[in-house]
Design a protein around this motif. Structure first.
Motif, PDB file in Angstrom:
ATOM      1  N   UNK A 233      38.623  25.181  58.948  1.00 35.08           N
ATOM      2  CA  UNK A 233      39.350  25.309  57.721  1.00 35.08           C
ATOM      3  C   UNK A 233      39.500  23.948  56.899  1.00 35.08           C
ATOM      4  N   UNK A 234      39.529  22.851  57.856  1.00 34.00           N
ATOM      5  CA  UNK A 234      39.319  21.532  56.847  1.00 34.00           C
ATOM      6  C   UNK A 234      38.062  21.328  56.029  1.00 34.00           C
ATOM      7  N   UNK A 235      37.109  21.847  56.888  1.00 32.01           N
ATOM      8  CA  UNK A 235      35.786  21.601  56.163  1.00 32.01           C
ATOM      9  C   UNK A 235      35.652  22.387  54.921  1.00 32.01           C
ATOM     10  N   UNK A 236      36.360  23.822  54.985  1.00 27.97           N
ATOM     11  CA  UNK A 236      36.128  24.757  53.974  1.00 27.97           C
ATOM     12  C   UNK A 236      37.046  24.071  52.813  1.00 27.97           C
ATOM     13  N   UNK A 237      38.214  23.480  53.123  1.00 27.21           N
ATOM     14  CA  UNK A 237      39.145  23.365  51.948  1.00 27.21           C
ATOM     15  C   UNK A 237      38.619  21.965  51.296  1.00 27.21           C
ATOM     16  N   UNK A 238      37.643  21.291  52.035  1.00 23.20           N
ATOM     17  CA  UNK A 238      36.926  19.811  51.296  1.00 23.20           C
ATOM     18  C   UNK A 238      36.525  20.299  49.863  1.00 23.20           C
ATOM     19  N   UNK A 239      36.128  21.484  49.585  1.00 27.08           N
ATOM     20  CA  UNK A 239      35.603  21.738  48.321  1.00 27.08           C
ATOM     21  C   UNK A 239      36.837  21.656  47.214  1.00 27.08           C
ATOM     22  N   UNK A 240      38.001  21.736  47.519  1.00 31.70           N
ATOM     23  CA  UNK A 240      39.264  21.730  46.716  1.00 31.70           C
ATOM     24  C   UNK A 240      39.718  20.539  46.510  1.00 31.70           C
ATOM     25  N   UNK A 241      39.360  19.549  47.199  1.00 35.39           N
ATOM     26  CA  UNK A 241      39.944  18.293  47.094  1.00 35.39           C
ATOM     27  C   UNK A 241      39.062  17.643  45.832  1.00 35.39           C
TER      28      UNK A 241
ATOM     29  N   UNK B 172      44.670  20.182  42.460  1.00 35.18           N
ATOM     30  CA  UNK B 172      45.711  19.313  43.007  1.00 35.18           C
ATOM     31  C   UNK B 172      46.207  19.629  44.167  1.00 35.18           C
ATOM     32  N   UNK B 173      46.248  21.082  44.928  1.00 32.06           N
ATOM     33  CA  UNK B 173      46.854  21.299  46.219  1.00 32.06           C
ATOM     34  C   UNK B 173      45.498  20.950  47.349  1.00 32.06           C
ATOM     35  N   UNK B 174      44.393  20.818  46.906  1.00 31.49           N
ATOM     36  CA  UNK B 174      43.208  20.632  47.803  1.00 31.49           C
ATOM     37  C   UNK B 174      43.566  19.587  48.680  1.00 31.49           C
ATOM     38  N   UNK B 175      43.919  18.453  48.532  1.00 30.70           N
ATOM     39  CA  UNK B 175      44.237  17.299  49.274  1.00 30.70           C
ATOM     40  C   UNK B 175      45.293  17.454  50.283  1.00 30.70           C
ATOM     41  N   UNK B 176      46.484  18.436  49.690  1.00 38.70           N
ATOM     42  CA  UNK B 176      47.431  18.615  50.825  1.00 38.70           C
ATOM     43  C   UNK B 176      46.973  19.770  51.989  1.00 38.70           C
ATOM     44  N   UNK B 177      46.283  20.460  51.711  1.00 39.53           N
ATOM     45  CA  UNK B 177      45.638  21.512  52.313  1.00 39.53           C
ATOM     46  C   UNK B 177      44.695  20.859  53.416  1.00 39.53           C
ATOM     47  N   UNK B 178      44.078  19.924  53.016  1.00 39.60           N
ATOM     48  CA  UNK B 178      43.057  19.037  53.767  1.00 39.60           C
ATOM     49  C   UNK B 178      43.705  18.364  54.884  1.00 39.60           C
ATOM     50  N   UNK B 179      44.705  17.873  54.311  1.00 40.07           N
ATOM     51  CA  UNK B 179      45.815  16.939  55.233  1.00 40.07           C
ATOM     52  C   UNK B 179      46.607  17.864  56.453  1.00 40.07           C
TER      53      UNK B 179
END
Length: 650
Positions: free
Chosen positions: A230-238, A242-249
């Motif tokens: 999931x972390x690799x998938x949400x890197x596209x949102x970073x 704005x919420x992408x970095x929170x989900x990555x964290x």
């Protein structure tokens, strides 16, 4: 420094792993007695010791979950300051961490009751608790973050019925999302749907992770691969949302916390019933950790709008949850009410569910392979590899640019899931066949599981054990035809015991029949009759050859001490191979004069006792010739031989 820098994210990951490791050590030292005392029903547990002796508890402290939860919360708040989160990012972080904490509290209440009341929460209470936590998190997300919470999106807005009121105002240049603000029907409809969806997905994910926490290290490794996926998938949102970095964290926090916890719950081949392998695990994550990590994965997937992708990345959890749901909750109840087994139709004896045509020997799925006798460490490593495969395929489906590539990825995920699921029906049935032992002149009878076929040299079966009886004990064509036919383990044990009994290997026959649980054995009255007769003769022979001494009569027998999560000891596991100690050294001399004259073995042939599961054959020394009757010292000094005595021909 750029707040979206990968080095800062890597620092968050490493920091959470270190803090998690330290807190697990502290929790283990402070709460060493926080151990479950729950009695789990069942006729067998693979981690039970055998033998009528004092039994020490095998449970470990349930402190791993609270320890790495504190690590996630602490490092998560610190990362918010380090990455300079905005107000909306702080809100999303606290909603996610609060939801995870709610799942942890439900699990901790369950663990607390197991420790101090010896019984956890009921299934309905646990599911209701985690569902309520997910619904509350969805409501907070909807009201506190309207820019993202009040937006309906595909796949849900495109469903045939929901699309009429979930997408009243499409957003220009973004056909995949719709705003529900300003339309009361869409507004409250999306709120209700979001709460129901989050509650259901959060409940199913957390409970599935809880199901997988049955072997040391199993759930931890699967959560680690799913979090990284999931972390690799949400890197596209970073950088794009704005919420992408929170989900990555959040994804990195979950993976880092599990990485710090795994050294304290590392898998090993340990099982109290099997050998003396060293157990490397020191603590459990407990229901608090399993429900919390499952809830965190669900929050990341929902807030990043990747609910369907969670099914692919967490395919191992899907298999664990579905196996328990379908086999234990659906098929068992359906068969109990509507199924009639014609073989037992004319008996009033209760038919246990183990006689039903269920897809697995036990659920969740990992217990099926554990009962088959797989090495636990290799079983967990294989499950980790399976979870990594699902994660890689899920990442491919999410990131590849072309539709045909995504369809191939989905097809491979479904194919892999079908193969793992079908392995249950492949390995649940057993058959009796012949096996040529090195050094023997005749085929021995053996127990296998799987299918009695080879495809291009590939075996579709596995050798479980080889018994002492040879093929010469088979008398009729019907018995010959019964070989190589798939059947339940109980019928296979009954057949092997009968052949050992006929050949004169009475202790081996007793070992085979006593492996059948009593509820299944009473459905086979012929075996019960033979076993009672056999045990009576064994008792008489033991009394004649080993008289009871006065101190043994006066000695008071002490009951075994049961502590912790232990059902009664000495319950049989029919799937384990019979050991050398159980088969003893063959038939007793006093019975050999009453047995038929089968040429079991020649005098110059080596005997081989029951083999362990790995197929290695143990060779016993050649037995000496029995002394003549007139030269034998006395009946009290009769020797136990490992072969039948040749009878004089009439």
């Amino acid at each position: 420094m750029n707040p979206n820098s990968p080095w800062l994210l890597l620092l968050v990951f490493i920091g959470c792993a270190i803090v998690s490791t330290l807190l697990c050590q502290v929790a283990r030292l402070l709460f060493p007695k926080f151990r479950s005392g729950e009695h789990k029903p069942g006729t067998h547990r693979a981690d039970l010791p055998t033998g009528k002796r004092e039994i020490r508890t095998i449970e470990l402290p349930l402190v791993g979950g609270p320890a790495f939860t504190l690590a996630i919360i602490g490092v998560g708040i610190a990362s918010g300051y380090l990455l300079d989160f905005s107000l909306d990012q702080w809100i999303l972080l606290f909603i996610s961490l609060g939801a995870m904490l709610g799942y942890v509290l439900v699990g901790f209440l369950d663990d607390w009751r197991k420790v101090y009341r010896n019984e956890g929460l009921s299934e309905i209470a646990k599911f209701s608790g985690v569902f309520l936590v997910g619904a509350i998190a969805a409501a907070l997300y909807f009201y506190l973050l309207p820019q993202s919470g009040q937006i309906s999106y595909s796949l849900w807005k495109d469903l045939p019925i929901l699309n009429t009121f979930l997408c009243p105002t499409p957003i220009a240049h973004h056909p995949e999302i719709c705003s529900v603000a300003g339309n009361p029907v869409a507004y409250y409809g999306w709120l209700i749907f979001l709460m129901l969806m989050t509650g259901v997905i959060g409940s199913l994910t957390s409970v599935s992770v809880d199901f997988s926490d049955g072997l040391d290290g199993l759930a931890g490794g699967l959560v680690f691969s799913a979090s990284l996926g999931l972390g690799i998938v949400v890197t596209g949102l970073v950088g794009t949302q704005p919420n992408g970095v929170v989900l990555e964290v959040l994804a990195l926090l979950g993976a880092g916390a599990i990485l710090g916890y795994l050294p304290w719950n590392w898998p090993s081949a340990w099982a109290a019933r099997r050998g003396h392998a060293t157990r490397r695990a020191k603590i459990y994550m407990g229901d608090s950790g399993a429900l919390g990590m499952g809830g965190l994965l669900a929050m990341i997937a929902i807030f990043s709008r990747n609910e369907t992708l969670l099914l692919m990345i967490g395919g191992a959890f899907v298999l664990e949850g579905l196996s328990a749901l379908i086999s234990a909750r659906v098929l068992t109840r359906f068969f109990r009410r509507y199924l009639t087994i014609l073989r037992f139709a004319h008996t009033e004896t209760f038919v246990p569910h183990t006689e039903f045509p269920l897809p697995f020997l036990a659920t969740p799925l990992h217990h099926h392979f554990d009962l088959l006798g797989w090495d636990r460490r290799r079983l967990v490593y294989a499950a980790w590899a399976l979870g990594a495969c699902f994660a890689v395929l899920g990442i491919m489906v999410s990131l590849v640019p072309f539709s045909w590539q995504r369809y191939i990825g989905r097809f491979l995920i479904i194919l892999l899931a079908i193969l793992i699921w079908s392995s249950g029906s492949w390995s649940k049935n057993y058959f009796v066949g012949k096996h040529l032992v090195a050094g023997a002149r005749r085929y021995r009878l053996a127990l296998y599981y799987g299918y009695p076929f080879r495809i291009m040299g590939l075996r579709l079966y596995h050798l479980v054990e080889v018994v002492e009886a040879s093929e010469d004990v088979i008398e009729t064509p019907a018995e010959e035809l019964a070989l190589w036919q798939r059947m339940t383990i109980f019928d296979a044990r009954a057949m092997l015991g009968l052949y050992c009994y006929r050949a004169g290997y009475y202790p081996a026959a007793q070992a085979q029949w006593t492996r059948i649980p009593e509820r299944n054995r009473i459905l086979r009255p012929e075996i019960v009759h033979l076993l009672n007769e056999l045990e009576s003769q064994l008792a008489l022979e033991k009394q004649e050859t080993q008289p009871i001494r006065r101190q043994d009569i006066l000695r008071k027998k002490e009951e075994p001490i049961l502590e912790g999560n232990l059902p009664p000891a000495d319950l049989p596991n029919p799937y384990e191979p019979v050991s050398e100690e159980e088969s003893h050294s063959g038939p007793l001399q006093i019975w050999t004069t009453n047995t038929p004259d089968y040429p079991i073995e020649s005098d110059d042939e080596e005997l081989r006792i029951t083999t362990p599961l790995n197929g290695e054959v143990l060779v016993s020394k050649q037995t000496k010739e029995l002394p003549n009757k007139e030269n034998s010292p006395s009946t009290n000094n009769r020797t136990h031989t490992s072969r039948r005595q040749e009878l004089p021909k009439k």
